[in-house]
Design a protein around this motif. Sequence first.
Motif, mmCIF file in Angstrom:
data_model
loop_
_atom_site.group_PDB
_atom_site.id
_atom_site.type_symbol
_atom_site.label_atom_id
_atom_site.label_comp_id
_atom_site.label_asym_id
_atom_site.label_seq_id
_atom_site.Cartn_x
_atom_site.Cartn_y
_atom_site.Cartn_z
ATOM 1 N N GLU A 1 54.234 -10.582 35.717
ATOM 2 C CA GLU A 1 53.161 -11.231 34.960
ATOM 3 C C GLU A 1 52.312 -10.200 34.215
ATOM 4 O O GLU A 1 51.971 -10.385 33.045
ATOM 5 N N PHE A 2 51.981 -9.107 34.902
ATOM 6 C CA PHE A 2 51.184 -8.079 34.249
ATOM 7 C C PHE A 2 52.002 -7.376 33.162
ATOM 8 O O PHE A 2 51.460 -7.059 32.099
ATOM 9 N N ALA A 3 53.273 -7.154 33.379
ATOM 10 C CA ALA A 3 54.119 -6.514 32.364
ATOM 11 C C ALA A 3 54.112 -7.327 31.072
ATOM 12 O O ALA A 3 54.054 -6.766 29.972
ATOM 13 N N THR A 4 54.118 -8.643 31.197
ATOM 14 C CA THR A 4 54.072 -9.525 30.020
ATOM 15 C C THR A 4 52.728 -9.389 29.309
ATOM 16 O O THR A 4 52.675 -9.250 28.078
ATOM 17 N N TRP B 1 49.216 -6.768 24.992
ATOM 18 C CA TRP B 1 48.133 -5.831 24.691
ATOM 19 C C TRP B 1 48.653 -4.713 23.783
ATOM 20 O O TRP B 1 47.984 -4.327 22.812
ATOM 21 N N GLU B 2 49.825 -4.191 24.089
ATOM 22 C CA GLU B 2 50.410 -3.107 23.293
ATOM 23 C C GLU B 2 50.696 -3.551 21.858
ATOM 24 O O GLU B 2 50.444 -2.801 20.910
ATOM 25 N N ASN B 3 51.211 -4.765 21.693
ATOM 26 C CA ASN B 3 51.466 -5.282 20.336
ATOM 27 C C ASN B 3 50.183 -5.411 19.536
ATOM 28 O O ASN B 3 50.143 -5.105 18.350
ATOM 29 N N ASN C 1 47.284 -3.721 20.103
ATOM 30 C CA ASN C 1 46.549 -2.466 19.969
ATOM 31 C C ASN C 1 47.361 -1.291 19.434
ATOM 32 O O ASN C 1 46.790 -0.234 19.149
ATOM 33 N N GLY C 2 48.671 -1.417 19.341
ATOM 34 C CA GLY C 2 49.501 -0.326 18.828
ATOM 35 C C GLY C 2 49.451 0.940 19.661
ATOM 36 O O GLY C 2 49.495 2.044 19.131
ATOM 37 N N ALA C 3 49.329 0.776 20.968
ATOM 38 C CA ALA C 3 49.250 1.926 21.872
ATOM 39 C C ALA C 3 50.010 1.616 23.157
ATOM 40 O O ALA C 3 50.348 0.467 23.440
ATOM 41 N N ASP C 4 50.269 2.632 23.938
ATOM 42 C CA ASP C 4 50.912 2.468 25.237
ATOM 43 C C ASP C 4 49.878 1.873 26.193
ATOM 44 O O ASP C 4 48.816 2.458 26.401
ATOM 45 N N GLN D 1 47.932 6.370 22.265
ATOM 46 C CA GLN D 1 49.145 6.544 21.475
ATOM 47 C C GLN D 1 49.878 7.823 21.849
ATOM 48 O O GLN D 1 51.042 7.979 21.531
ATOM 49 N N ASN D 2 49.189 8.738 22.506
ATOM 50 C CA ASN D 2 49.836 9.980 22.912
ATOM 51 C C ASN D 2 49.806 10.118 24.429
ATOM 52 O O ASN D 2 49.324 9.239 25.130
#
Length: 174
Positions: A97-100, A105-107, A109-112, A118-119
Amino acid sequence: MTTHPSRPHRPARRAAVATALALTVGLGVSTQVSAQASVPAPARTATAAPQPVAGTQGQPLTRVADFYGAYIDAKGDYTDPDATLAKALRAHYLTPEFATRLAAWENTNGADGVLRAQNVPTRWTVTDNGAVGMGHEVVVTLTFGSGSTAHTTKLFVLLERYNRVVDIQTTSSR
């Protein structure tokens, strides 16, 4: 073995030359090891004492430290980052559930999402923050850069009672 009168017997030098030649033509590590045994080691300079790293199976602090250490290693190898390992670590340590939620969130915010950046950080620390409801919170402090340009980010990682990550936030759940 006979020596020529004009050339003194120098076994250490001969071993070093033979080793250099063998390594040049690719005879590998076993030759290097035997050469190290016959050639005196250079003097060592004083260094800081080794720092131990300890852990306890099943402890939230150890679990988060293991996850972040392995994840940062997988992501941080700039010449050959291991995306497969990073994905496998997420599958192992995060609840589905958290992975989803993290992928969303990543989509956005464009970050890991695990690193909230991002780094990849240059250093990190993990600190216990205690029980929260039926779970446990661990603080991960990530340091990016070095010197005067270094900055830190604190993440609050919440684990369920079965030691899987259920949330990563920039504020505490406490």
